[in-house]
Design a protein around this motif. Structure first.
Motif, PDB file in Angstrom:
ATOM      1  N   ALA A  64      35.110 -10.335 -23.080  1.00 44.54           N
ATOM      2  CA  ALA A  64      34.362  -9.110 -22.798  1.00 44.54           C
ATOM      3  C   ALA A  64      33.063  -9.420 -22.065  1.00 44.54           C
ATOM      4  O   ALA A  64      32.666  -8.703 -21.140  1.00 44.54           O
ATOM      5  N   SER A  65      32.409 -10.507 -22.458  1.00 42.59           N
ATOM      6  CA  SER A  65      31.151 -10.881 -21.810  1.00 42.59           C
ATOM      7  C   SER A  65      31.390 -11.287 -20.358  1.00 42.59           C
ATOM      8  O   SER A  65      30.631 -10.895 -19.459  1.00 42.59           O
ATOM      9  N   ILE A  66      32.445 -12.068 -20.139  1.00 51.13           N
ATOM     10  CA  ILE A  66      32.746 -12.516 -18.775  1.00 51.13           C
ATOM     11  C   ILE A  66      33.083 -11.329 -17.884  1.00 51.13           C
ATOM     12  O   ILE A  66      32.634 -11.243 -16.736  1.00 51.13           O
ATOM     13  N   VAL A  67      33.877 -10.390 -18.417  1.00 55.66           N
ATOM     14  CA  VAL A  67      34.248  -9.207 -17.642  1.00 55.66           C
ATOM     15  C   VAL A  67      33.007  -8.407 -17.264  1.00 55.66           C
ATOM     16  O   VAL A  67      32.841  -7.981 -16.114  1.00 55.66           O
ATOM     17  N   LEU A  68      32.095  -8.206 -18.214  1.00 58.42           N
ATOM     18  CA  LEU A  68      30.885  -7.440 -17.944  1.00 58.42           C
ATOM     19  C   LEU A  68      30.014  -8.119 -16.893  1.00 58.42           C
ATOM     20  O   LEU A  68      29.494  -7.474 -15.980  1.00 58.42           O
ATOM     21  N   VAL A  69      29.855  -9.426 -17.028  1.00 58.26           N
ATOM     22  CA  VAL A  69      29.002 -10.164 -16.096  1.00 58.26           C
ATOM     23  C   VAL A  69      29.593 -10.152 -14.689  1.00 58.26           C
ATOM     24  O   VAL A  69      28.897  -9.867 -13.698  1.00 58.26           O
ATOM     25  N   LEU A  70      30.884 -10.452 -14.576  1.00 52.07           N
ATOM     26  CA  LEU A  70      31.504 -10.520 -13.254  1.00 52.07           C
ATOM     27  C   LEU A  70      31.567  -9.138 -12.597  1.00 52.07           C
ATOM     28  O   LEU A  70      31.351  -9.019 -11.382  1.00 52.07           O
ATOM     29  N   ASN A  71      31.864  -8.100 -13.380  1.00 50.43           N
ATOM     30  CA  ASN A  71      31.891  -6.755 -12.813  1.00 50.43           C
ATOM     31  C   ASN A  71      30.520  -6.344 -12.284  1.00 50.43           C
ATOM     32  O   ASN A  71      30.389  -5.760 -11.215  1.00 50.43           O
ATOM     33  N   GLU A  72      29.487  -6.670 -13.060  1.00 47.59           N
ATOM     34  CA  GLU A  72      28.127  -6.321 -12.639  1.00 47.59           C
ATOM     35  C   GLU A  72      27.711  -7.129 -11.411  1.00 47.59           C
ATOM     36  O   GLU A  72      27.024  -6.625 -10.518  1.00 47.59           O
ATOM     37  N   PHE A  73      28.141  -8.391 -11.369  1.00 43.98           N
ATOM     38  CA  PHE A  73      27.816  -9.239 -10.225  1.00 43.98           C
ATOM     39  C   PHE A  73      28.465  -8.696  -8.952  1.00 43.98           C
ATOM     40  O   PHE A  73      27.829  -8.641  -7.887  1.00 43.98           O
ATOM     41  N   MET A  74      29.736  -8.266  -9.047  1.00 42.85           N
ATOM     42  CA  MET A  74      30.418  -7.712  -7.879  1.00 42.85           C
ATOM     43  C   MET A  74      29.779  -6.387  -7.452  1.00 42.85           C
ATOM     44  O   MET A  74      29.716  -6.079  -6.258  1.00 42.85           O
ATOM     45  N   PHE A 134      35.985 -14.454  -6.642  1.00 38.37           N
ATOM     46  CA  PHE A 134      37.260 -15.165  -6.741  1.00 38.37           C
ATOM     47  C   PHE A 134      37.226 -16.474  -5.962  1.00 38.37           C
ATOM     48  O   PHE A 134      37.860 -17.447  -6.347  1.00 38.37           O
ATOM     49  N   GLU A 135      36.474 -16.494  -4.867  1.00 35.30           N
ATOM     50  CA  GLU A 135      36.328 -17.732  -4.111  1.00 35.30           C
ATOM     51  C   GLU A 135      35.556 -18.773  -4.919  1.00 35.30           C
ATOM     52  O   GLU A 135      35.926 -19.946  -4.958  1.00 35.30           O
ATOM     53  N   ARG A 138      37.031 -22.698  -7.424  1.00 35.59           N
ATOM     54  CA  ARG A 138      36.612 -24.089  -7.609  1.00 35.59           C
ATOM     55  C   ARG A 138      36.754 -24.505  -9.066  1.00 35.59           C
ATOM     56  O   ARG A 138      37.129 -25.633  -9.379  1.00 35.59           O
ATOM     57  N   CYS A 139      36.438 -23.591  -9.996  1.00 34.18           N
ATOM     58  CA  CYS A 139      36.601 -23.880 -11.418  1.00 34.18           C
ATOM     59  C   CYS A 139      38.072 -23.868 -11.801  1.00 34.18           C
ATOM     60  O   CYS A 139      38.539 -24.697 -12.573  1.00 34.18           O
ATOM     61  N   ASP A 140      38.819 -22.891 -11.230  1.00 32.67           N
ATOM     62  CA  ASP A 140      40.231 -22.776 -11.543  1.00 32.67           C
ATOM     63  C   ASP A 140      40.997 -23.986 -11.040  1.00 32.67           C
ATOM     64  O   ASP A 140      42.030 -24.351 -11.591  1.00 32.67           O
ATOM     65  N   GLN A 141      40.473 -24.648 -10.004  1.00 30.59           N
ATOM     66  CA  GLN A 141      41.148 -25.808  -9.455  1.00 30.59           C
ATOM     67  C   GLN A 141      41.239 -26.926 -10.490  1.00 30.59           C
ATOM     68  O   GLN A 141      42.217 -27.671 -10.530  1.00 30.59           O
ATOM     69  N   ALA A 142      40.214 -27.050 -11.347  1.00 24.08           N
ATOM     70  CA  ALA A 142      40.246 -28.062 -12.398  1.00 24.08           C
ATOM     71  C   ALA A 142      41.399 -27.798 -13.360  1.00 24.08           C
ATOM     72  O   ALA A 142      42.061 -28.734 -13.827  1.00 24.08           O
ATOM     73  N   PHE A 143      41.653 -26.521 -13.635  1.00 26.73           N
ATOM     74  CA  PHE A 143      42.767 -26.153 -14.513  1.00 26.73           C
ATOM     75  C   PHE A 143      44.096 -26.487 -13.841  1.00 26.73           C
ATOM     76  O   PHE A 143      45.012 -27.011 -14.478  1.00 26.73           O
ATOM     77  N   VAL A 144      44.196 -26.205 -12.538  1.00 26.35           N
ATOM     78  CA  VAL A 144      45.413 -26.520 -11.794  1.00 26.35           C
ATOM     79  C   VAL A 144      45.633 -28.028 -11.739  1.00 26.35           C
ATOM     80  O   VAL A 144      46.750 -28.524 -11.907  1.00 26.35           O
TER      81      VAL A 144
END
Length: 269
Positions: free
Chosen positions: A28-38, A93-94, A98-104
């Motif tokens: 929920a925190s991540i969604v709020l932060v990213l939505n507000e940032f966009m 998303f760009e 870079r963070c998601d690449q570590a997961f991949v």
């Protein structure tokens, strides 16, 4: 520095905390932060805040669309802002790629270490709560091809390798819907700083003098110089190929292989 003003939905956060679901709190925190940032990014693009009248306005708002994002704690759904002209694009998303690449890369590392696609799919489901198909994992491993090809064709003339170990191993390979045995040629070197380095490898049908020659010629085409000493087992085809391709280099029988050859002729007791 960009300053953000968050309008947090405390009811959602309070409910998550009361339910002791820490993942829900984080999501929920991540969604709020990213939505507000966009939202802030769209304001900067339009050069106007919501309901603000200004002559410098670039465009107008045009609602939102939903887009999923897979995190290590699970999947979240974001509200991505839109503009009428459609020329606005968020950087979220760009940057996250870079963070998601570590997961991949972690998934690719599992594949390299021999973990089956079925097990990788199960591990991802346990970590993220989101099931990925085996075909997705197989497609993902195709990303290794350019990395492997770049390593396999890197130049070898940047350093001199005085000692080279040559050996072959047999592996099972699925080919034309059947499993066959193939030889893998491997060349490992010791550089002038006493560090080991794998120079290259090659897969062929059988271990022969001609196949070893093709392997050595590939290494030479990448700039490999004749070493002082080559260590290998006493395979006749390998010895002949070394003599033809590395004229002037000394050859020594590998003591490990020599001991194994002796042990095979000794009584088991």
């Amino acid at each position: 520095m960009t300053q953000l003003q968050f309008n947090l939905n405390l009811d959602i956060l309070k409910e998550s905390v009361m339910d002791s679901n820490i993942d829900s709190v984080i999501k929920a925190s991540i969604v709020l932060v990213l939505n507000e940032f966009m939202e802030k990014e769209r304001d900067d693009h339009l050069k106007a805040s919501a309901y603000e009248r200004t002559p410098s306005r670039h465009d107008y708002r045009n609602g939102y669309y939903e887009r999923e994002l897979l995190l290590s704690i699970g999947k979240i759904v974001l509200r991505v802002p839109r503009t009428r002209s459609g020329d606005f694009s968020t950087s979220v998303f760009e940057q996250y790629a870079r963070c998601d690449q570590a997961f991949v890369l972690s998934m690719l590392e599992m594949v390299v270490n021999g973990v089956s696609t079925r097990k990788v799919s199960n591990i991802v489901e346990q970590l993220c709560g989101q099931k990925v198909s085996k075909s997705f994992v197989s497609t993902l491993t195709e990303k290794l091809d350019p990395v492997v090809n770049k390593w396999a064709n890197r130049p070898l003339n940047t350093m001199y390798y005085p000692y080279i170990f040559a050996d072959a191993m047999y592996i099972k390979v699925r080919e034309h819907n059947r499993v066959v045995s193939k030889a893998v040629y491997i060349a490992t070197a010791v550089d002038e700083n006493n560090r080991r380095e794998i120079l290259g490898l090659r897969v062929d049908h059988v271990e022969s003098c001609e196949a070893w020659q093709r392997f050595f010629q590939h290494l030479q085409s990448r700039g490999l110089q004749a070493p002082k000493l080559i260590i290998s087992d006493a395979h006749k085809g390998l010895k002949a190929a070394i003599g033809k391709e590395f004229v002037g280099s000394a050859w020594q029988r590998c003591t490990v292989h020599f001991k194994k050859n002796i042990i095979t002729h000794m009584p088991k007791k």
